[in-house]
Design an enzyme around this catalytic site. Structure first.
Site, PDB file in Angstrom:
ATOM      1  N   SER A   1     -10.321   1.528   6.108  1.00  0.00           N
ATOM      2  CA  SER A   1      -9.593   1.661   4.850  1.00  0.00           C
ATOM      3  C   SER A   1      -9.170   0.354   4.213  1.00  0.00           C
ATOM      4  O   SER A   1      -8.744   0.344   3.062  1.00  0.00           O
ATOM      5  CB  SER A   1      -8.350   2.537   5.050  1.00  0.00           C
ATOM      6  OG  SER A   1      -8.718   3.852   5.369  1.00  0.00           O
TER       7      SER A   1
ATOM      8  N   LYS B   1       0.829  -1.200   0.000  1.00  0.00           N
ATOM      9  CA  LYS B   1       0.000   0.000   0.000  1.00  0.00           C
ATOM     10  C   LYS B   1       0.868   1.256   0.000  1.00  0.00           C
ATOM     11  O   LYS B   1       1.608   1.510   0.941  1.00  0.00           O
ATOM     12  CB  LYS B   1      -0.921   0.020   1.219  1.00  0.00           C
ATOM     13  CG  LYS B   1      -1.820   1.264   1.268  1.00  0.00           C
ATOM     14  CD  LYS B   1      -2.713   1.271   2.481  1.00  0.00           C
ATOM     15  CE  LYS B   1      -3.555   2.548   2.523  1.00  0.00           C
ATOM     16  NZ  LYS B   1      -4.468   2.590   3.684  1.00  0.00           N
TER      17      LYS B   1
ATOM     18  N   SER C   1      -8.952   3.850   2.058  1.00  0.00           N
ATOM     19  CA  SER C   1      -7.849   4.362   1.256  1.00  0.00           C
ATOM     20  C   SER C   1      -7.004   3.272   0.588  1.00  0.00           C
ATOM     21  O   SER C   1      -6.143   3.575  -0.259  1.00  0.00           O
ATOM     22  CB  SER C   1      -6.924   5.218   2.121  1.00  0.00           C
ATOM     23  OG  SER C   1      -6.386   4.450   3.191  1.00  0.00           O
TER      24      SER C   1
END
Length: 363
Positions: free
Chosen positions: A135, A56, A111
């Site tokens: 997220s 990520k 996210s």
């Protein structure tokens, strides 16, 4: 090396449309894959030997270090929301906004946007994530994959507030369990297989949210499949009209994220919800809710609707939580069922997800 090369080929072919990656590390990944092959040939045991891993964001390699030590190969950095992003869940890849693999006009959530897309589209089997308000779980739900947030504080996190915890996105519970074995401390206790069916409570709204009817219906149908498959049994609440009632964590979460804010009320909300959840988990093993209160929104944003309404309570409380695929809405996009367990019970969540898959009870 062939597995990594194939993953890089898939990314090269699909990412111009999906925009799941901000960077792809072709040369480094192939070099690393050759090194792993040589170590395996020399007799070294590497549980994730040659597994392509997406990390990520551009700074995600640190969180992936245990996976690389186990033989995983980082192939690239996945998209997250761009700078100055308004309150919405989306991602910005190297070639533009990240799209939902089921409908390009919808967001994948965020996210951990690119992470969910990379896994859902079959580009990689495993992607790391971070979950500060949902997220990992929200994009997992909206892309139709499994997403796990661990107990807050159990693994290292750079978040100064303590609200964020590492997580993973995968297509199968077995892959998520392999991630957990790689990142968990060596002295972590090994849980025996759970005794099924697991006692569980269902809540459509946690007592404060106002989710849309369709995500609730999809999640409730998923609960029915888990019951029919013998994975869970629903426990009758003491007060049937209010099976679960938490205080809305939104003000507490926002206060904890805002430097200089008076935190007295946030601490009061956290303490009261902690008390209610501790009491709940003395009687059941799992709390079941929809993962997100809405279907995936368009790229223009959700307006005033917080997609975190059903997830961020467990960032404030720190409980581990997992999103399991729960079927598809009328818009053609996936939805998720959220499973929450007591602190430190990641293995229980993964075992429940594994049994749900094995018995054909996922969406």
């Amino acid at each position: 090396m062939d597995v990594v090369a194939a993953a890089l080929e898939r990314i090269e072919r699909a990412d111009p449309a999906l925009c799941a990656f901000t960077e792809v590390w072709d040369a480094d990944a192939l070099r690393r894959a050759r090194e792993v092959d040589a170590r395996v040939a020399a007799g070294e045991r590497l549980p994730l030997a040659g597994v392509p891993v997406a990390v990520k964001g551009r700074h995600g390699l640190r969180a992936a270090e245990p996976l690389l030590a186990a033989g995983g190969v980082a192939v690239g950095a996945t998209s997250v929301p761009g700078p100055g992003t308004p309150w919405q869940t989306w991602g910005l890849g190297a070639r533009g906004r990240t799209v939902n693999p089921w409908r390009a006009d919808r967001t994948p959530g965020g996210s951990s946007a690119g992470a969910a897309v990379a896994v859902a589209a079959g580009l990689v089997p495993l992607a790391t994530g971070g979950d500060g308000a949902g997220s990992v779980r929200i994009p997992a739900a909206w892309c139709g994959v499994l997403g796990l947030k661990v107990t807050n504080g159990r693994l290292p996190s750079p978040d100064r507030t303590g609200l964020a915890a590492p997580g993973v996105l995968t297509r199968t519970a077995a892959d998520a369990a392999a991630w957990w074995r790689a990142v968990a401390r060596p002295d972590a206790p090994v849980e025996p297989p759970p005794s099924l069916p697991l006692p569980a409570l269902w809540s459509p709204d946690l007592g404060f949210a106002a989710p849309d009817p369709e995500p609730v219906a999809l999640a409730r149908a998923a609960v029915g499949r888990l019951v029919d498959a013998g994975v869970v049994r629903l426990v009758r609440p003491v007060r049937p009209s209010v099976p679960v009632r938490l205080l809305d964590p939104a003000p507490a979460w926002l206060a904890l994220r805002t430097p200089g804010t008076d935190l007295a009320d946030a601490h009061r909300v956290r303490a009261e919800n902690d008390r209610r959840l501790a009491r709940l988990f003395t009687g059941v093993e799992l709390l079941l809710t929809p993962t997100a209160p809405t279907a995936p929104h368009g790229h223009e944003g959700p307006g005033d609707v917080y997609s975190t309404a059903l997830t961020w309570a467990f960032n404030v409380s720190g409980h581990p939580a997992l999103s399991l695929p729960a079927g598809f809405g009328t818009d053609g996009c996936p939805a998720g069922l959220q499973l929450v367990a007591a602190h430190g019970r990641e293995a229980l969540l993964l075992a429940a997800a594994r049994e749900a898959e094995r018995r054909g009870a996922t969406g």
